[in-house]
Design a protein around this motif. Structure first.
Motif, mmCIF file in Angstrom:
data_model
loop_
_atom_site.group_PDB
_atom_site.id
_atom_site.type_symbol
_atom_site.label_atom_id
_atom_site.label_comp_id
_atom_site.label_asym_id
_atom_site.label_seq_id
_atom_site.Cartn_x
_atom_site.Cartn_y
_atom_site.Cartn_z
ATOM 1 N N UNK A 106 0.880 -1.172 0.000
ATOM 2 C CA UNK A 106 0.000 0.000 0.000
ATOM 3 C C UNK A 106 0.911 1.213 0.000
ATOM 4 N N UNK A 107 0.904 1.961 -1.135
ATOM 5 C CA UNK A 107 1.763 3.140 -1.265
ATOM 6 C C UNK A 107 0.929 4.370 -0.937
ATOM 7 N N UNK A 108 1.209 4.954 0.210
ATOM 8 C CA UNK A 108 0.413 6.073 0.670
ATOM 9 C C UNK A 108 0.615 7.325 -0.166
ATOM 10 N N UNK A 109 -0.395 8.203 -0.127
ATOM 11 C CA UNK A 109 -0.280 9.482 -0.807
ATOM 12 C C UNK A 109 0.510 10.470 0.042
ATOM 13 N N UNK A 110 0.765 11.642 -0.528
ATOM 14 C CA UNK A 110 1.482 12.685 0.194
ATOM 15 C C UNK A 110 0.693 13.093 1.444
ATOM 16 N N UNK A 111 1.417 13.262 2.556
ATOM 17 C CA UNK A 111 0.784 13.679 3.812
ATOM 18 C C UNK A 111 0.927 15.188 3.928
ATOM 19 N N UNK A 112 -0.189 15.881 3.720
ATOM 20 C CA UNK A 112 -0.159 17.345 3.669
ATOM 21 C C UNK A 112 0.353 17.939 4.979
ATOM 22 N N UNK A 113 -0.124 17.410 6.108
ATOM 23 C CA UNK A 113 0.229 17.969 7.412
ATOM 24 C C UNK A 113 1.724 17.868 7.713
ATOM 25 N N UNK A 114 2.433 16.964 7.044
ATOM 26 C CA UNK A 114 3.863 16.784 7.336
ATOM 27 C C UNK A 114 4.723 17.871 6.716
ATOM 28 N N UNK A 115 4.242 18.492 5.655
ATOM 29 C CA UNK A 115 4.984 19.556 4.962
ATOM 30 C C UNK A 115 6.407 19.116 4.594
ATOM 31 N N UNK A 199 -2.766 9.620 4.173
ATOM 32 C CA UNK A 199 -2.556 9.195 2.785
ATOM 33 C C UNK A 199 -2.786 7.724 2.578
ATOM 34 N N UNK A 200 -3.432 7.048 3.530
ATOM 35 C CA UNK A 200 -3.650 5.605 3.426
ATOM 36 C C UNK A 200 -5.102 5.257 3.093
ATOM 37 N N UNK A 201 -5.916 6.268 2.840
ATOM 38 C CA UNK A 201 -7.295 6.017 2.428
ATOM 39 C C UNK A 201 -7.361 5.590 0.972
ATOM 40 N N UNK A 202 -8.375 4.837 0.632
ATOM 41 C CA UNK A 202 -8.488 4.317 -0.743
ATOM 42 C C UNK A 202 -9.752 4.785 -1.459
ATOM 43 N N UNK A 207 -7.867 13.167 -2.718
ATOM 44 C CA UNK A 207 -6.808 13.699 -3.591
ATOM 45 C C UNK A 207 -5.474 13.022 -3.337
ATOM 46 N N UNK A 208 -5.302 12.470 -2.151
ATOM 47 C CA UNK A 208 -4.024 11.815 -1.823
ATOM 48 C C UNK A 208 -4.239 10.347 -1.473
ATOM 49 N N UNK A 209 -5.146 9.711 -2.193
ATOM 50 C CA UNK A 209 -5.470 8.329 -1.858
ATOM 51 C C UNK A 209 -4.275 7.398 -2.113
ATOM 52 N N UNK A 210 -4.302 6.257 -1.434
ATOM 53 C CA UNK A 210 -3.204 5.284 -1.535
ATOM 54 C C UNK A 210 -3.369 4.407 -2.768
ATOM 55 N N UNK A 211 -2.244 3.934 -3.249
ATOM 56 C CA UNK A 211 -2.233 2.975 -4.365
ATOM 57 C C UNK A 211 -1.986 1.584 -3.792
#
Length: 468
Positions: A106-115, A199-202, A207-211
């Motif tokens: 599971x490849x997570x999307x970018x985590x906005x809060x982490x900057x 970023x681990x939602x599917x 917008x940053x969903x996981x693959x």
């Protein structure tokens, strides 16, 4: 007040002359030291013999193990290989690898809060589960202080239960199953929607969903039989044998792997014994050398003429060439297995082709030659015979222990004699110093008195002359 020693000023006998005198007196000390050095060398030589005998048995005892004779080997293979056990069946196996087993990711999307900073507090709260079940909920709670790094650590802290490991790549959380195969990774929000923020939602709308990349099972053929397994290490297709899948073949490709008896362990054990035997016999011969001025200055051996060592040398030579009475095998001596003597000193040579031939004909016969049991259940064969004799020399109650103990007692006695003799010599030297110092003093006093007497006589003579 420091005294001044004028010893030798009158008598001519000074410290140098006393040292020369003491050197003659101390000649027995030199002899005792030489005797001690000789005994220490002999003790050390016997300890070396014991070490070599123990090494000799260590080499041959490998042939006591039945696994040495039942080993199997697999030859051939690149994309697929085989790991054998002693029970692997002989045969030729054609293995074709269609695909390797892979892990679900599971490849997570970018985590906005982490900057872009994996150590920055995310300010998120919630709870989610990883491959959770009723028995093992595998829940992870996220607090405001958590960072991308601590979230990954929390996932990894329960990887034994969940079967999932987390890593951080390009500021994304990437989850992988520990095991390969077509196994899903199930992530579920338990409190809040923290998975979406990580970023681990599917869900499609994120917008940053996981693959999700679903792992696949390994698919391969063994002698035309199609097999599918979740792992690339397969232990349940060919009994007692492990198939290792390394890479997929091109279409129509396959590896041919042959499983056959492995005689190399037996060959290595026999060769190791022969090499150690030759080394041991060479060492014993060197220790027994008589040495003489007429043989080119050959050095006399430390244990020359030692009857016990001569008996050991003779017995070892006889044991490796004599026939065995063994009811369990037609092989009666080592020469039938390619081991024979090459000179009068008992050196051995090894022709491994004869051993291979015997192993191909009947490996049980070879095994029984080295170790088997007689009708009474007693261990018989070449290995017990060698061990029994070596043990009579090298055990804690053997001949060598008796020898070295005797040397140690003699060395201690010589040390006592040396200490007592040294003390006597010290006293004698002090006696000489005192005696010759007194002689110098007496001679000095006599000279002084002689001077006074001479002066008195001169004075009397002068007085008599003036009266005339």
């Amino acid at each position: 007040m420091m005294s001044i020693n004028f010893m030798g000023s009158y008598s001519g006998i000074d410290q140098t002359m006393i040292d020369q005198l003491m050197a003659v007196e101390k000649r027995p000390l030199v002899q005792m030291s030489e005797r001690k050095t000789t005994m220490e060398s002999q003790k050390n030589a016997w300890n070396d013999v014991r070490t070599r005998l123990n090494n000799l048995f260590e080499k041959i005892k490998v042939l006591q193990n039945s696994d040495t004779f039942s080993s199997m080997k697999a030859t051939g293979g690149e994309s697929a290989t085989i790991t054998t056990s002693k029970n692997s069946p002989e045969g030729v196996y054609e293995i074709s690898v269609q695909q390797l087993a892979t892990k679900t990711s599971v490849i997570g999307g970018k985590i906005v809060e982490a900057s872009g900073d994996s150590t920055k507090a995310l300010g998120l709260t919630g709870k989610f589960s990883v491959n959770g079940t009723t028995e093992k909920p595998n829940e992870i709670e996220i607090t405001e202080a958590d960072t991308v790094r601590t979230v990954a650590d929390k996932i990894n802290s329960i990887s034994k239960e969940s079967g999932v490991r987390a890593s951080i790549i390009d500021n994304r959380l990437v989850l992988n199953n520990v095991d390969t195969g077509n196994k899903a990774i199930t992530l579920k929000n338990e409190v809040g929607t923290v998975l979406d923020n990580l970023g681990l939602g599917t869900d499609a709308g994120l917008s940053n969903k996981a693959e999700v990349i679903l792992g696949q099972n390994a698919k391969f053929k063994v002698n035309g039989v199609e097999v599918e397994r979740q792992s690339n290490t397969v232990k349940d297709v060919v009994e007692f044998t492990t198939i290792n899948l390394n890479k997929a073949h091109a279409a129509g490709g396959f590896d041919t792997i042959t499983i056959s008896k492995d005689t190399s362990k037996v060959e290595e054990a026999v060769k190791g014994f022969v090499d150690q035997y030759n080394s041991t016999m060479t060492f014993i011969s060197d220790q027994l050398k008589a040495g003489s001025p007429d043989d080119g200055g050959e050095k006399r051996g430390t244990l020359a003429s030692d009857g016990s060592l001569m008996r050991l040398q003779s017995s070892l030579r006889t044991m490796v060439t004599s026939s065995l009475s063994n009811e369990n095998t037609a092989i009666k001596d080592l020469s039938q297995l390619g081991v024979s003597t090459v000179d009068r000193f008992g050196q051995l040579t090894f022709d491994d082709s004869k051993l291979k031939e015997k192993l191909e004909e009947n490996p049980v016969e070879v095994q029984n030659f080295f170790l088997s049991k007689n009708s009474e259940g007693k261990d018989i064969g070449f290995v017990p015979k060698i061990n029994s004799y070596i043990d009579s020399f090298s055990s804690s109650t053997g001949i060598i222990k008796g020898k070295t103990d005797s040397f140690e007692r003699s060395i201690k006695e010589v040390n006592k004699q040396v200490d007592a003799f040294t003390l006597r010599m010290e006293r004698k030297e002090q006696y000489y110093i005192s005696m010759f110092s007194k002689l110098d003093t007496a001679m000095m006093e006599a000279e002084s008195q002689m001077g006074w007497l001479t002066s008195q006589i001169s004075a009397l003579s002068a007085s008599s002359g003036s009266k005339k």
